[in-house]
Write a protein that holds these residues in place. Structure first.
Motif, short mmCIF file in Angstrom:
data_model
loop_
_atom_site.label_atom_id
_atom_site.label_comp_id
_atom_site.label_asym_id
_atom_site.label_seq_id
_atom_site.Cartn_x
_atom_site.Cartn_y
_atom_site.Cartn_z
N THR A 64 -14.30 -25.84 -68.08
CA THR A 64 -14.42 -27.23 -67.65
C THR A 64 -15.89 -27.60 -67.62
OG1 THR A 64 -14.49 -26.58 -65.33
CG2 THR A 64 -12.33 -27.05 -66.26
N THR A 65 -16.16 -28.86 -67.68
CA THR A 65 -17.53 -29.34 -67.62
C THR A 65 -18.01 -29.35 -66.19
OG1 THR A 65 -16.78 -31.62 -67.43
CG2 THR A 65 -17.12 -30.76 -69.66
N ALA A 66 -19.33 -29.47 -66.03
CA ALA A 66 -19.89 -29.43 -64.68
C ALA A 66 -19.48 -30.63 -63.86
CB ALA A 66 -21.43 -29.35 -64.77
N GLY A 67 -19.17 -31.74 -64.50
CA GLY A 67 -18.78 -32.93 -63.77
C GLY A 67 -17.31 -33.05 -63.51
N ASP A 68 -16.55 -32.04 -63.92
CA ASP A 68 -15.10 -32.08 -63.74
C ASP A 68 -14.80 -31.95 -62.26
OD1 ASP A 68 -12.38 -31.87 -63.84
OD2 ASP A 68 -12.39 -30.60 -65.64
N ASP A 69 -13.95 -32.86 -61.73
CA ASP A 69 -13.61 -32.84 -60.31
C ASP A 69 -12.90 -31.56 -59.92
OD1 ASP A 69 -14.75 -35.28 -59.98
OD2 ASP A 69 -12.87 -36.42 -60.22
N ARG A 70 -12.23 -30.91 -60.88
CA ARG A 70 -11.48 -29.72 -60.53
C ARG A 70 -12.40 -28.57 -60.14
NH1 ARG A 70 -7.74 -29.25 -65.78
NH2 ARG A 70 -9.81 -29.51 -66.64
N THR A 71 -13.66 -28.60 -60.59
CA THR A 71 -14.60 -27.54 -60.24
C THR A 71 -15.04 -27.64 -58.78
OG1 THR A 71 -16.51 -28.84 -60.91
CG2 THR A 71 -15.45 -27.52 -62.60
N ASN A 72 -14.82 -28.77 -58.13
CA ASN A 72 -15.24 -28.96 -56.74
C ASN A 72 -14.11 -28.67 -55.76
OD1 ASN A 72 -17.81 -29.88 -57.59
ND2 ASN A 72 -16.97 -31.94 -57.94
N GLY A 73 -12.95 -28.25 -56.24
CA GLY A 73 -11.84 -27.98 -55.36
C GLY A 73 -11.95 -26.62 -54.71
N ILE A 74 -11.10 -26.39 -53.73
CA ILE A 74 -11.11 -25.10 -53.04
C ILE A 74 -10.32 -24.05 -53.81
CG2 ILE A 74 -11.39 -26.19 -50.79
CD1 ILE A 74 -8.42 -25.73 -50.30
N LEU A 75 -9.56 -24.46 -54.81
CA LEU A 75 -8.79 -23.54 -55.62
C LEU A 75 -9.41 -23.39 -57.00
CD1 LEU A 75 -5.17 -24.81 -54.79
CD2 LEU A 75 -6.43 -22.97 -53.67
N THR A 76 -9.03 -22.35 -57.70
CA THR A 76 -9.48 -22.19 -59.07
C THR A 76 -8.86 -23.26 -59.95
OG1 THR A 76 -7.66 -20.67 -59.55
CG2 THR A 76 -9.72 -19.70 -58.75
N VAL A 77 -9.41 -23.44 -61.13
CA VAL A 77 -8.92 -24.47 -62.03
C VAL A 77 -7.46 -24.23 -62.39
CG1 VAL A 77 -9.23 -25.54 -64.29
CG2 VAL A 77 -11.23 -24.87 -62.94
N ARG A 78 -7.11 -22.98 -62.64
CA ARG A 78 -5.73 -22.67 -63.00
C ARG A 78 -4.78 -23.00 -61.85
NH1 ARG A 78 -4.87 -16.71 -64.91
NH2 ARG A 78 -5.95 -17.58 -66.72
N ALA A 79 -5.15 -22.62 -60.63
CA ALA A 79 -4.30 -22.91 -59.48
C ALA A 79 -4.22 -24.42 -59.24
CB ALA A 79 -4.83 -22.20 -58.24
N GLU A 80 -5.34 -25.14 -59.47
CA GLU A 80 -5.33 -26.59 -59.31
C GLU A 80 -4.35 -27.23 -60.29
OE1 GLU A 80 -6.58 -28.64 -57.27
OE2 GLU A 80 -8.24 -27.66 -56.23
N ARG A 81 -4.32 -26.73 -61.52
CA ARG A 81 -3.39 -27.27 -62.51
C ARG A 81 -1.94 -27.01 -62.10
NH1 ARG A 81 -6.38 -24.95 -67.95
NH2 ARG A 81 -8.15 -26.41 -67.99
N GLN A 82 -1.69 -25.80 -61.63
CA GLN A 82 -0.34 -25.46 -61.21
C GLN A 82 0.09 -26.29 -60.01
OE1 GLN A 82 -1.04 -21.31 -60.64
NE2 GLN A 82 -0.57 -20.76 -62.77
N LEU A 83 -0.83 -26.49 -59.06
CA LEU A 83 -0.52 -27.30 -57.89
C LEU A 83 -0.29 -28.76 -58.29
CD1 LEU A 83 -0.23 -27.39 -54.82
CD2 LEU A 83 -2.70 -27.82 -54.66
N ALA A 84 -1.07 -29.28 -59.22
CA ALA A 84 -0.87 -30.65 -59.70
C ALA A 84 0.47 -30.80 -60.40
CB ALA A 84 -2.02 -31.04 -60.64
N ARG A 85 0.88 -29.76 -61.13
CA ARG A 85 2.18 -29.81 -61.80
C ARG A 85 3.30 -29.84 -60.77
NH1 ARG A 85 1.64 -25.49 -64.78
NH2 ARG A 85 0.59 -26.62 -66.45
N MET A 86 3.16 -29.09 -59.70
CA MET A 86 4.19 -29.09 -58.65
C MET A 86 4.20 -30.40 -57.87
SD MET A 86 4.31 -25.19 -57.15
CE MET A 86 2.55 -24.95 -57.07
#
Length: 252
Positions: A64-86
């Motif tokens: 992901t890019t440095a400005g991607d909001d997912r990099t600022n979350g408390i979870l890893t990018v993969r977990a963020e994607r899975q949580l968003a899918r749920m």
């Protein structure tokens, strides 16, 4: 995602919600632990205490890019994607089906099993004064009926056979002979009940298109099983299919 899309196309989104409800009931503690570990993993990546760990904004499946909001979350990018899918699930339906699964578990695992034990205890009390042949005939009929009911567990049936038949047959056969006799009766009864299930239930239901579609009769898995079962001899794969394949699994 492609697998879910295939399931949605084949079985419909409502059936997928049923599976999601089962997932919520059975895997919620594991899922909570998974997200907690993901949060710890993200903290370790940000602090940088492990030189072998990936950067907080980098995942196996992509960067992901440095400005991607997912990099600022408390979870890893993969977990963020899975949580968003749920989060995109129809949670009202999913939780409703989860409650239905819980009710079904209570009925099948608690009420049915307890009532089965009570019923078989009553049978044991009623046949204690009968001879061995009469007791065997009664237990064979009752056991076959119980085995044909999918919600009924098989362990109480075996337990009842192990209590009643040896207690009635030890005077004639001795204790070793009575134990072997009850074991043989239980084995024959189970095999007979399985044959009835396949011929009376499975074979008759196999003519319905909906049943064939649900089982996936033309899927690669079923074709592979058919090919293996059609081969000669006995192999580990064939035994595994017969024991754990579709139609072989029951409450035992």
């Amino acid at each position: 995602e492609m697998v879910l899309e295939k399931i949605r196309t084949k079985y419909g989104n409502d059936n997928l919600n049923i599976a999601r409800g089962l997932f919520v009931v059975t895997c919620s503690p594991v899922l909570l632990g998974y997200f907690c570990l993901s949060a710890v993993n993200q903290v370790v990546r940000r602090i940088g205490i492990n030189p072998c760990s990936q950067p907080a904004n980098n995942e196996v499946e992509g960067t992901t890019t440095a400005g991607d909001d997912r990099t600022n979350g408390i979870l890893t990018v993969r977990a963020e994607r899975q949580l968003a899918r749920m989060r995109a699930w129809n949670r009202a339906k999913v939780y409703t089906y989860a409650i239905y699964w819980g009710i079904a578990f209570m009925i099948l695992s608690v009420l049915v099993s307890k009532l089965t034990v009570v019923f078989l205890s009553w049978i044991i009390e009623k046949v204690e004064d009968f001879n061995l042949i009469a007791v065997t005939a009664i237990m064979a009929v009752v056991g076959a009926m119980m085995f044909l009911l999918p919600p009924v567990p098989g362990v109480p049936v075996y337990l009842a056979l192990g209590i009643v038949l040896p207690s009635q047959g030890y005077k004639i056969l001795g204790w070793p002979g009575a134990i072997l006799y009850s074991t043989g009766v239980g084995l024959v009864l189970k095999l007979f009940s399985s044959a009835l299930e396949q011929k009376l239930i499975g074979e008759n239901l196999s003519h319905y298109v909906k049943v064939r579609q649900f089982v996936g009769i033309n899927s690669k898995l079923m074709k592979a099983m058919r090919l293996e079962l059609g081969s000669g001899g006995i192999s580990v794969a064939k035994v595994a299919i017969l024991i754990g394949g579709p139609g072989a699994c029951d409450s035992d």
